[in-house]
Design a protein around this motif. Structure first.
Motif, short mmCIF file in Angstrom:
data_model
loop_
_atom_site.label_atom_id
_atom_site.label_comp_id
_atom_site.label_asym_id
_atom_site.label_seq_id
_atom_site.Cartn_x
_atom_site.Cartn_y
_atom_site.Cartn_z
N HIS A 174 0.94 -0.85 -1.16
CA HIS A 174 -0.31 -0.82 -1.81
C HIS A 174 -0.30 0.28 -2.73
O HIS A 174 0.77 1.36 -2.65
N ARG A 175 -1.25 0.50 -3.72
CA ARG A 175 -1.10 1.38 -4.68
C ARG A 175 -2.08 2.57 -3.94
O ARG A 175 -2.94 2.40 -3.97
N VAL A 176 -1.37 3.84 -3.69
CA VAL A 176 -2.17 4.90 -3.18
C VAL A 176 -2.16 5.84 -4.08
O VAL A 176 -1.15 6.46 -4.74
N VAL A 177 -3.48 6.38 -4.09
CA VAL A 177 -3.68 7.53 -5.12
C VAL A 177 -4.48 8.64 -4.02
O VAL A 177 -5.46 8.71 -3.65
N GLY A 178 -3.77 9.76 -4.01
CA GLY A 178 -4.12 10.83 -3.28
C GLY A 178 -5.24 12.07 -4.12
O GLY A 178 -4.93 12.03 -5.47
N CYS A 179 -5.91 12.62 -3.51
CA CYS A 179 -6.86 13.76 -4.15
C CYS A 179 -7.39 14.73 -3.09
O CYS A 179 -7.50 14.49 -2.13
N SER A 180 -6.84 15.90 -3.59
CA SER A 180 -7.10 16.99 -2.77
C SER A 180 -7.42 18.11 -3.30
O SER A 180 -7.32 18.30 -4.54
N ILE B 186 6.89 10.16 -1.39
CA ILE B 186 6.42 9.18 -0.55
C ILE B 186 5.66 7.73 -1.29
O ILE B 186 5.21 7.04 -0.68
N GLY B 187 5.86 7.86 -2.57
CA GLY B 187 5.54 6.42 -3.41
C GLY B 187 4.12 6.44 -3.80
O GLY B 187 3.52 5.47 -3.79
N CYS B 188 3.51 7.97 -3.79
CA CYS B 188 2.06 7.71 -4.05
C CYS B 188 1.70 8.29 -5.32
O CYS B 188 2.62 9.27 -5.84
N GLU B 189 0.51 8.25 -5.85
CA GLU B 189 -0.01 8.91 -6.87
C GLU B 189 -0.79 10.04 -6.68
O GLU B 189 -1.26 10.11 -5.54
N TYR B 190 -1.09 11.03 -7.54
CA TYR B 190 -1.92 12.08 -7.03
C TYR B 190 -2.82 12.74 -8.33
O TYR B 190 -2.33 12.67 -9.34
N VAL B 191 -3.82 12.82 -8.06
CA VAL B 191 -4.93 13.29 -8.97
C VAL B 191 -5.61 14.63 -8.33
O VAL B 191 -5.71 14.59 -7.29
N ARG B 192 -6.01 15.53 -9.22
CA ARG B 192 -6.92 16.78 -8.79
C ARG B 192 -8.41 16.55 -8.68
O ARG B 192 -9.01 17.39 -8.15
N ASP B 193 -8.76 15.39 -9.43
CA ASP B 193 -10.32 15.42 -9.78
C ASP B 193 -10.69 13.98 -9.06
O ASP B 193 -10.24 13.21 -9.30
N ALA B 194 -11.92 14.13 -8.41
CA ALA B 194 -12.44 12.95 -7.94
C ALA B 194 -12.93 11.92 -8.91
O ALA B 194 -12.87 10.75 -8.68
N ASN B 195 -13.23 12.20 -10.15
CA ASN B 195 -13.67 11.24 -11.10
C ASN B 195 -12.41 10.59 -11.51
O ASN B 195 -12.50 9.39 -11.88
N ALA B 196 -11.39 11.24 -11.75
CA ALA B 196 -10.05 10.53 -12.12
C ALA B 196 -9.47 9.64 -10.86
O ALA B 196 -9.08 8.53 -11.39
N LEU B 197 -9.86 10.19 -9.50
CA LEU B 197 -9.60 9.32 -8.78
C LEU B 197 -10.32 7.88 -8.74
O LEU B 197 -9.60 6.94 -8.60
N HIS C 85 2.68 -6.05 2.66
CA HIS C 85 1.46 -6.36 2.91
C HIS C 85 1.01 -7.68 1.94
O HIS C 85 1.40 -7.51 0.76
N PRO C 86 0.50 -8.72 2.51
CA PRO C 86 0.16 -10.09 1.75
C PRO C 86 -0.79 -9.66 0.54
O PRO C 86 -0.68 -10.48 -0.61
N ALA C 87 -1.68 -8.84 0.47
CA ALA C 87 -2.62 -8.68 -0.64
C ALA C 87 -2.85 -7.06 -0.64
O ALA C 87 -3.95 -6.65 -0.20
N PRO C 88 -1.83 -6.56 -1.63
CA PRO C 88 -2.07 -5.23 -1.67
C PRO C 88 -3.37 -4.73 -2.09
O PRO C 88 -3.64 -5.37 -3.26
N GLN C 89 -3.74 -3.49 -1.72
CA GLN C 89 -5.13 -2.98 -2.56
C GLN C 89 -4.67 -1.63 -3.13
O GLN C 89 -3.60 -1.02 -3.00
N THR C 90 -5.62 -1.03 -3.90
CA THR C 90 -5.48 0.21 -4.48
C THR C 90 -6.44 1.18 -3.54
O THR C 90 -7.49 0.69 -3.26
N ILE C 91 -5.78 2.02 -3.06
CA ILE C 91 -6.31 2.70 -1.92
C ILE C 91 -6.62 4.46 -2.41
O ILE C 91 -5.26 4.84 -2.60
N ALA C 92 -7.67 4.96 -2.39
CA ALA C 92 -7.73 6.08 -2.85
C ALA C 92 -7.71 7.13 -1.27
O ALA C 92 -8.79 6.61 -0.57
#
Ligand SMILES: NC(=O)c1ccc[n+]([C@@H]2O[C@H](COP(=O)([O-])OP(=O)(O)OC[C@H]3O[C@@H](n4cnc5c(N)ncnc54)[C@H](OP(=O)(O)O)[C@@H]3O)[C@@H](O)[C@H]2O)c1
Length: 289
Positions: A49-55, A66-77, A22-29
């Motif tokens: 894109h920088r992808v951070v999952g939360c669940s 799959i090349g993503c980051e992961y956090v358990r807390d919405a504030n950390a996200l 992608h020409p303009a990568p975003q940080t996507i939660a």
């Protein structure tokens, strides 16, 4: 010889795949990192894109694979300062997820939902989000079962529900929204801009009928035979595709699409009408004998 158990290979759906950057990568939660959240996250990450999952569940390993980051807390996200927050929870849990979410921290961000019904999240997002949050309601009309190789040619429905109207902010918000939409354009999706209300009308008579047919046939326990016709193979495919999705998803299609109940009624009426036609033909034939 080592007795260590090999970790399971990532499924073809989840495995990292080469994608056009992608020409303009975003940080996507991604809020809700289950089946569909990971499916989307994998492609977002593959585009750069920088992808951070939360669940609720612990998906740290699945995210790393799959090349993503992961956090358990919405504030950390939200500490990762995402450009875009994608809501990918079940339809049934959206309201409880938002009730627990620090929604004030979504001020000034682009909030996207990918739920398979559209009027319901639109109304809820307009109600609970801060006024400065932009809202994009979307429905990728595909998933891990139907598009595990490519998204090319598959419909991506979207409705730009709200962009902050403050002059300078509006331009930046519009650009951020277009940049996010470029993800789907880059994958070759057929972009369908459509009001949420219209989406729900079409979806009840397409997606809900498909899921209902698949689940009804599953209730009959249909099985492959040595003499399957092509048509029957297609039906087995529908059963397989639809029953792999969670029952929660199907129930959400019924519960939160205002048109779904009428479609169920029509299916019942249609079956009765067909049966009546067959029985009338039979009576007619007998009367001629
Ligand atoms: N599957 C598809 O092909 C597809 C296609 C287009 C759109 N969608 C939409 O994408 C969304 C996710 O779909 P899905 O296939 O992953 O299955 P789903 O069963 O609809 O949703 C599962 C997700 O919802 C979360 N969740 C469920 N109950 C929750 C609760 N009480 N509180 C918090 N989180 C909860 C799960 O989190 P945990 O796993 O952490 O519990 C998981 O991330 C749905 O809105 C669906 O309509 C799906």
């Amino acid at each position: 010889m080592s007795s260590a158990v090999e970790p399971p290979a990532p499924s073809p759906t989840r495995a990292r795949r080469e994608r056009t950057p992608h020409p303009a990568p975003q940080t996507i939660a991604v809020v809700g990192f289950g089946n569909f959240g990971q499916f989307l996250g994998a492609t977002f990450a593959a585009q750069g894109h920088r992808v951070v999952g939360c669940s609720r569940g612990d998906y740290a390993d699945a995210a790393a694979a799959i090349g993503c980051e992961y956090v358990r807390d919405a504030n950390a996200l939200l500490d990762t300062k995402p450009d875009v927050v994608v809501l990918c929870t079940s339809i049934m849990s959206l309201s409880s997820v938002l009730a627990r979410f620090p929604v004030d921290r979504l001020a000034g961000r682009l909030v996207v939902d990918v739920l398979s019904v559209k009027e319901y999240p639109k109304g809820m997002l307009l109600e609970v989000l801060p006024e400065s949050a932009d809202i994009l309601c979307t429905h990728p009309m595909f998933g891990p079962e139907s598009a595990n190789v490519s998204w090319a040619g598959l419909p991506f429905v979207y409705d730009v529900v709200r962009l902050n109207s403050a002059p300078r902010v509006h331009v930046i918000g519009k650009q951020r929204c277009e940049t996010f939409l470029d993800i789907w354009r880059l994958e070759g999706c057929t972009m369908v801009e459509m009001e949420c209300r219209v989406h729900d009308e079409y979806a009840a008579s397409t997606q809900f009928i498909t899921h209902t047919t698949g689940r009804m046939l599953a209730e009959l326990d249909v099985k492959t035979t040595p003499i399957n016709t092509r048509g029957y193979e297609s039906l087995l495919g529908v059963v397989d595709n639809t029953t792999k999705d969670s029952f929660d998803l199907y129930y959400g299609l019924y519960r939160y699409n205002a048109n779904a109940r009428a479609v169920l009624d029509k299916l019942e009426t249609g079956l009765s009408a067909l049966r009546a036609k067959l029985e009338a033909a039979e009576r007619d034939e007998r009367s001629k004998q």
